[in-house]
Design a protein around this motif. Structure first.
Motif, PDB file in Angstrom:
ATOM      1  N   ASP A  91     -20.291  -3.258   4.719  1.00 29.91           N
ATOM      2  CA  ASP A  91     -21.463  -2.960   3.908  1.00 29.91           C
ATOM      3  C   ASP A  91     -21.075  -2.087   2.713  1.00 29.91           C
ATOM      4  O   ASP A  91     -21.514  -2.333   1.591  1.00 29.91           O
ATOM      5  N   GLN A  92     -20.247  -1.093   2.942  1.00 33.32           N
ATOM      6  CA  GLN A  92     -19.805  -0.239   1.840  1.00 33.32           C
ATOM      7  C   GLN A  92     -18.936  -1.015   0.861  1.00 33.32           C
ATOM      8  O   GLN A  92     -19.021  -0.797  -0.354  1.00 33.32           O
ATOM      9  N   LYS A  95     -21.249  -3.073  -1.261  1.00 33.10           N
ATOM     10  CA  LYS A  95     -21.935  -2.243  -2.251  1.00 33.10           C
ATOM     11  C   LYS A  95     -21.000  -1.856  -3.394  1.00 33.10           C
ATOM     12  O   LYS A  95     -21.419  -1.811  -4.545  1.00 33.10           O
TER      13      LYS A  95
END
Length: 99
Positions: A91-92, A95
């Motif tokens: 997820d990071q 992003k």
């Protein structure tokens, strides 16, 4: 991969579960050794402390499994925690790629 094999072992399929756990832990442990042809070298070059910490922790898991020091539920828990950490890391990464 520890999740399905630990589950098999806990469900009574001891040989398949133990063989899978042994192979999985051995592969992860040896692939984290920071030598040139192994992926552990790239991790070591990126972050030395992360590389050494994961190598030590997987080594402990591998040795504890080899000598039957920890209950089977431990390996299932480690697998679940690893999945959550991978989801957070992906997820990071997603992003940071959007930025």
């Amino acid at each position: 991969l520890t999740i399905p094999f630990a589950s098999l072992s806990l469900l009574g399929f001891k040989i398949a579960g133990d063989a899978g756990l042994l192979l999985t832990l051995m592969t992860v442990c040896y692939s984290l050794v920071p030598l040139k042809p192994l992926p552990g070298k790239e991790v070591f070059d990126y972050r030395k402390e992360v590389s050494l910490m994961t190598l030590v922790l997987t080594g402990i898991l591998f040795c504890s499994f080899s000598f039957n020091l920890l209950p089977q539920v431990t390996y299932l828990t480690v697998g679940v925690v690893s999945v959550f950490l991978a989801i957070i890391a992906l997820d990071q990464l997603r992003k940071s790629c959007k930025s």
